[in-house]
Enzyme design. Structure first.
Site, short mmCIF file in Angstrom:
data_model
loop_
_atom_site.label_atom_id
_atom_site.label_comp_id
_atom_site.label_asym_id
_atom_site.label_seq_id
_atom_site.Cartn_x
_atom_site.Cartn_y
_atom_site.Cartn_z
N GLU A 26 -22.99 0.98 -7.99
CA GLU A 26 -22.03 2.02 -8.42
C GLU A 26 -22.27 2.34 -9.89
OE1 GLU A 26 -18.18 0.46 -7.41
OE2 GLU A 26 -18.69 0.30 -5.30
N HIS B 176 -15.00 4.50 -5.57
CA HIS B 176 -14.27 3.26 -5.87
C HIS B 176 -12.93 3.56 -6.58
CE1 HIS B 176 -14.88 -1.30 -6.70
NE2 HIS B 176 -13.60 -1.01 -6.53
N1 LIG Z 1 -11.62 -0.49 -3.59
C1 LIG Z 1 -10.82 -0.98 -4.52
O1 LIG Z 1 -10.38 -0.26 -5.43
C2 LIG Z 1 -10.40 -2.44 -4.46
C3 LIG Z 1 -9.28 -2.85 -5.21
C4 LIG Z 1 -8.87 -4.18 -5.13
C5 LIG Z 1 -9.59 -5.08 -4.33
N2 LIG Z 1 -10.69 -4.65 -3.63
C6 LIG Z 1 -11.43 -5.58 -2.76
O2 LIG Z 1 -10.57 -6.02 -1.73
C7 LIG Z 1 -10.90 -7.37 -1.43
C8 LIG Z 1 -9.68 -8.04 -0.81
O3 LIG Z 1 -8.65 -8.13 -1.78
P1 LIG Z 1 -7.31 -8.96 -1.47
O4 LIG Z 1 -6.38 -8.73 -2.61
O5 LIG Z 1 -6.86 -8.68 -0.09
O6 LIG Z 1 -7.88 -10.45 -1.53
P2 LIG Z 1 -7.25 -11.73 -0.83
O7 LIG Z 1 -7.87 -12.89 -1.52
O8 LIG Z 1 -5.78 -11.63 -0.73
O9 LIG Z 1 -7.83 -11.63 0.67
C9 LIG Z 1 -9.15 -11.91 1.02
C10 LIG Z 1 -9.13 -12.66 2.36
O10 LIG Z 1 -10.46 -12.85 2.80
C11 LIG Z 1 -10.54 -14.15 3.36
N3 LIG Z 1 -11.93 -14.60 3.38
C12 LIG Z 1 -12.61 -15.26 2.44
N4 LIG Z 1 -13.88 -15.48 2.85
C13 LIG Z 1 -13.97 -14.94 4.08
C14 LIG Z 1 -15.02 -14.85 5.03
N5 LIG Z 1 -16.21 -15.37 4.78
N6 LIG Z 1 -14.77 -14.21 6.17
C15 LIG Z 1 -13.55 -13.70 6.43
N7 LIG Z 1 -12.52 -13.76 5.57
C16 LIG Z 1 -12.73 -14.38 4.42
C17 LIG Z 1 -9.64 -15.02 2.49
O11 LIG Z 1 -9.25 -16.18 3.19
C18 LIG Z 1 -8.49 -14.06 2.24
O12 LIG Z 1 -7.49 -14.19 3.23
C19 LIG Z 1 -11.31 -7.97 -2.77
O13 LIG Z 1 -12.22 -9.03 -2.59
C20 LIG Z 1 -11.95 -6.82 -3.48
O14 LIG Z 1 -13.35 -6.89 -3.28
C21 LIG Z 1 -11.09 -3.35 -3.68
#
Ligand SMILES: NC(=O)c1ccc[n+]([C@@H]2O[C@H](COP(=O)([O-])OP(=O)(O)OC[C@H]3O[C@@H](n4cnc5c(N)ncnc54)[C@H](O)[C@@H]3O)[C@@H](O)[C@H]2O)c1
Length: 324
Positions: free
Chosen positions: A271, A290
């Site tokens: 990005e 993003h």
């Molecule tokens: N596009 C955007 O603007 C934006 C903004 C915020 C976050 N995000 C992305 O969203 C993702 C999720 O955020 P969140 O706040 O829900 O995080 P979170 O930590 O609450 O949830 C992530 C989940 O994934 C699970 N996990 C970990 N490893 C795994 C695997 N190998 N297989 C399956 N599940 C697995 C964890 O147990 C957890 O429940 C972040 O990692 C980030 O990359 C993107």
């Protein structure tokens, strides 16, 4: 106390306010140029004498921290804090905080917005009408690009954490059945329309697959030629998590031959997107820059949390500290 915001521009390009931050000290806010240039001399010149620094993307390396003897606190304006050399900060007794969750509902909302655009093509139909066509535009008529009814469909959510659950709640409200894969299932979240499954079942049984797990070594490239082959023909794929979860050449190829009927991505492997990214020309692929995290309310919340973290630190209370 001198407080320097090195690169608050992404959060606040000028439409929001840093509210009570100025009550806490002398505040200097720089725009994105600190990050864009990121030269050590520029960072040092701007952060000179600061006791508090806020950074979003400007790297604070050991070399920089060595040269900022007055620095006591770094507030990272994001969830991930890899922009700071945490070991160096710990050694110097500098407290670093992050903001663990500020946009859960916004990212869930964007996921559903992308899904709705794939299913209803609102933007394309509206554009067609403005160009003088009602329903006769062969490029954008509803029988050439069929709309998809979501009620009754199965949505597979990979990573059922905060954002995965927020997305799942909306999906269930739309009448969808949710199947989720999470490394550690929380069985208490299951109900009549939400069940945990293993990853193979999720790939084979979902009509829509949405990615919400973090980027780790074991999740990198999880959407690839092999896993796409396990999916239903005509599956829709949405990624608002991290670009490298997807092997982009494999997804582009599957879109072009119709195996995957549509994809909507808020994140890509590099990005800003590179001009030769095959997804730019792939069939029925929506890409946004993003921005899932960026509604006004979410950015203001992020800034407010950053100020809360600093206020707590000044009051001797440890909140969201990542240097413990
Ligand atoms: N596009 C955007 O603007 C934006 C903004 C915020 C976050 N995000 C992305 O969203 C993702 C999720 O955020 P969140 O706040 O829900 O995080 P979170 O930590 O609450 O949830 C992530 C989940 O994934 C699970 N996990 C970990 N490893 C795994 C695997 N190998 N297989 C399956 N599940 C697995 C964890 O147990 C957890 O429940 C972040 O990692 C980030 O990359 C993107």
């Amino acid at each position: 106390m001198k407080i320097v915001v090195l690169d608050g521009h992404t959060l606040n390009p000028g439409d929001l306010s840093w509210r009570e931050l100025e009550n806490l000290g002398e505040v200097i806010v720089y725009d994105r140029t600190t990050f864009d240039r990121s030269g050590i001399n520029l960072i040092l010149e701007r952060a000179k004498d600061a006791e508090v620094i806020f950074t979003n993307k400007t790297p604070l390396s050991r070399e920089v921290l060595d040269l900022l003897p007055r620095l006591k606190y770094i507030g990272v304006l994001a969830t991930g804090y890899n922009v700071v050399d945490i070991e160096a900060a710990k050694e110097k007794g500098i407290v670093v905080t992050n903001i663990p969750a500020y946009g859960t509902d916004s990212v869930g909302q964007m996921t559903i917005a992308l899904l709705l655009e794939l299913c209803n093509h609102v933007g394309a139909h509206s554009e067609s009408v403005k160009q003088g066509e009602w329903t006769n535009n062969v490029d954008w008529c509803y029988w050439m690009h069929p709309m998809i009814e979501l009620s009754g469909k199965t949505m597979g959510i990979i990573g059922y954490g905060r954002i995965g659950q927020a997305t799942g709640r909306i999906a269930q409200a739309f009448g969808m059945k949710v199947i989720a894969y999470n490394r550690h299932p929380h069985k208490e979240l299951e109900n009549e329309t939400m069940k945990y499954v293993d990853l193979d079942t999720l790939f084979s049984d979902s009509e829509i697959i949405s990615l919400h797990c973090p980027l780790f070594d074991d999740t990198k490239g999880m959407i690839n030629k092999k896993t796409i082959a396990q999916m239903k023909d005509g599956v829709l794929i949405i990624n608002t998590s991290r670009g490298p979860l997807v092997v982009e050449e494999d997804l582009a190829e599957a879109l072009n031959r119709g195996k995957v009927a549509g994809a909507a991505l808020d994140v890509v492997s590099t990005e800003p997107i590179k001009a030769d990214n095959p997804l730019l020309t792939a069939k029925n692929c929506l890409i946004t820059p993003h921005i899932a995290w960026a509604p006004v309310e979410t950015r203001q919340r992020l800034m407010d949390f950053a100020i809360d973290n600093l206020e707590k630190f000044l009051a001797g209370i440890s909140v969201n500290v990542v240097t413990q």
